[in-house]
Motif scaffolding. Structure first.
Motif, PDB file in Angstrom:
ATOM      1  N   HIS A  99      15.118  13.821  11.079  1.00 43.82           N
ATOM      2  CA  HIS A  99      14.912  12.738  10.121  1.00 43.82           C
ATOM      3  C   HIS A  99      15.785  12.545   9.083  1.00 43.82           C
ATOM      4  O   HIS A  99      16.948  13.083   9.042  1.00 43.82           O
ATOM      5  CB  HIS A  99      13.663  13.624   9.426  1.00 43.82           C
ATOM      6  N   THR A 100      15.511  11.622   8.215  1.00 45.90           N
ATOM      7  CA  THR A 100      16.491  11.208   7.046  1.00 45.90           C
ATOM      8  C   THR A 100      15.715  11.208   5.714  1.00 45.90           C
ATOM      9  O   THR A 100      14.463  10.846   5.794  1.00 45.90           O
ATOM     10  CB  THR A 100      16.945   9.823   7.471  1.00 45.90           C
ATOM     11  N   ALA A 101      16.338  11.309   4.684  1.00 46.86           N
ATOM     12  CA  ALA A 101      15.843  11.453   3.193  1.00 46.86           C
ATOM     13  C   ALA A 101      16.708  10.814   2.478  1.00 46.86           C
ATOM     14  O   ALA A 101      18.147  10.939   2.580  1.00 46.86           O
ATOM     15  CB  ALA A 101      15.604  13.078   2.909  1.00 46.86           C
ATOM     16  N   ALA A 111      11.665   9.347   2.748  1.00 50.82           N
ATOM     17  CA  ALA A 111      11.975   9.948   4.079  1.00 50.82           C
ATOM     18  C   ALA A 111      11.455   9.300   5.212  1.00 50.82           C
ATOM     19  O   ALA A 111      10.466   8.364   5.022  1.00 50.82           O
ATOM     20  CB  ALA A 111      11.545  11.218   4.096  1.00 50.82           C
ATOM     21  N   LEU A 120       9.244  15.595   6.417  1.00 49.65           N
ATOM     22  CA  LEU A 120       9.026  14.101   5.500  1.00 49.65           C
ATOM     23  C   LEU A 120       8.691  14.556   4.097  1.00 49.65           C
ATOM     24  O   LEU A 120       9.263  13.778   3.136  1.00 49.65           O
ATOM     25  CB  LEU A 120       8.591  13.111   6.173  1.00 49.65           C
ATOM     26  N   ALA A 145      18.825  16.782   3.869  1.00 46.80           N
ATOM     27  CA  ALA A 145      17.908  16.953   5.014  1.00 46.80           C
ATOM     28  C   ALA A 145      18.609  18.169   6.085  1.00 46.80           C
ATOM     29  O   ALA A 145      19.621  18.094   6.463  1.00 46.80           O
ATOM     30  CB  ALA A 145      17.791  15.872   5.710  1.00 46.80           C
ATOM     31  N   THR A 150      13.589  20.033   4.025  1.00 46.13           N
ATOM     32  CA  THR A 150      14.260  19.363   3.236  1.00 46.13           C
ATOM     33  C   THR A 150      14.394  19.879   1.758  1.00 46.13           C
ATOM     34  O   THR A 150      13.463  20.752   1.624  1.00 46.13           O
ATOM     35  CB  THR A 150      13.574  17.772   3.099  1.00 46.13           C
TER      36      THR A 150
END
Length: 307
Positions: A99-101, A111, A120, A145, A150
């Protein structure tokens, strides 16, 4: 947060899935410039994708698109940087395992990617292929992340975590996953946080260093291999300035410019000339002009200042 003056972007290593952003899937054994632009401000890379913010506040991603972690509304791999949306107020980006935040200049946090284990933070476990806002607050300052969780710090100095918690990596004293951000403790002087695969590390404003989560390789640095579900101080020193959590090791820089590492010594990732695990911080070399450290899956990178 400081947005640095524009810079060129370079990448090297495994080019599979287009993660280098060079337009190919070819491996690079030396740093290779990505495009010709000189307005890159900040970049973050994980195992198979990368995300970056430009000086104009736009955000770009490339590499493996599984789970929607590139944020383009699909699950397509990209071998060159592609802009995510059209907004120009992105501040800081963090690439995790799936994932990306990111934080925006207005203090909101967003996110996308794999939603499993609640990583997320949007209250669900559903995948999201486009950015989704986490809550409605506007006081987020920095985000990191990890693999399944996170961690983030707010402008008021409080620290918050969410996602997978099987090793206590959230730091709330439990092993229960959280699908939305939860505050860790009551302190309001957290300065910087880094989420690894199974552990989390953070520095507070007075220079103390704390760690929690999985500790099978000594990556917490508390001289044990016992996992911790709440933050524990690492030593008694107050001169830590920056820390980075990898998959199974940790690297950090002190205010005196020395660099330290601990945890899994396999592949030489600790950097002390051995492949031995270290459960306490060990100084790497004798130089005193290190600026920043970054711990990866099985390697470590660091910036050395010019004297």
């Amino acid at each position: 947060h400081l947005i640095y003056a524009g810079a060129e972007l370079y990448a090297w290593g495994n080019g599979g899935d287009g993660r280098l952003g060079s337009g190919t899937t070819t491996n690079e054994s030396n740093p290779a410039q990505i495009g010709a632009l000189t307005n890159w401000a900040q970049v973050s890379a994980d195992t198979s994708h990368s995300v970056s913010v430009k000086t104009d506040g736009t955000i770009w991603a490339w590499g493996n698109g599984a789970y929607g972690k590139l944020g383009g509304g699909n699950v397509i791999n990209r071998s060159s940087p592609v802009q995510i949306g059209a907004l120009t107020n992105w501040l800081q980006a963090a690439a995790g395992g799936r994932h990306t935040a990111c934080v925006k200049t207005d203090g909101t946090i967003w996110a996308w990617g794999a939603g499993g284990n609640g990583r997320l933070g949007d209250g669900t476990i559903a995948n999201k292929s486009s950015p989704v806002q986490i809550g409605g607050l506007t006081n987020w300052a920095q985000v990191s992340a990890g693999d399944g969780h996170t961690a983030s710090i707010k402008t008021d100095g409080t620290i918050w975590t969410w996602g997978l918690n099987d090793n206590g990596q959230l730091g709330d004293g439990t092993l229960t996953q959280k699908n939305s951000p939860i505050q860790i403790g009551a302190l309001s002087n957290w300065a910087q946080v880094s989420a690894g695969k199974l552990h989390t590390v953070s520095v507070i404003t007075d220079g103390e260093l704390y760690a929690w989560g999985g500790n099978g390789n000594g990556q917490l640095g508390d001289s044990t291999v016992v996992s911790r579900s709440s933050p524990v101080q690492i030593g008694a020193l107050t001169n830590w300035s920056q820390v980075s959590a990898g998959f199974s090791h940790t690297a950090a820089v002190k205010t005196d410019g020395t660099i330290w590492a601990w945890g899994d010594g396999g592949s030489g990732r600790v950097g002390d000339g051995t492949t031995t695990n270290r459960s306490s911080p060990v100084q790497i070399g004798a130089l005193t002009n290190w600026i920043q450290a970054s711990a990866g899956g099985s390697h470590t990178l660091a910036l050395l200042g010019v004297i």
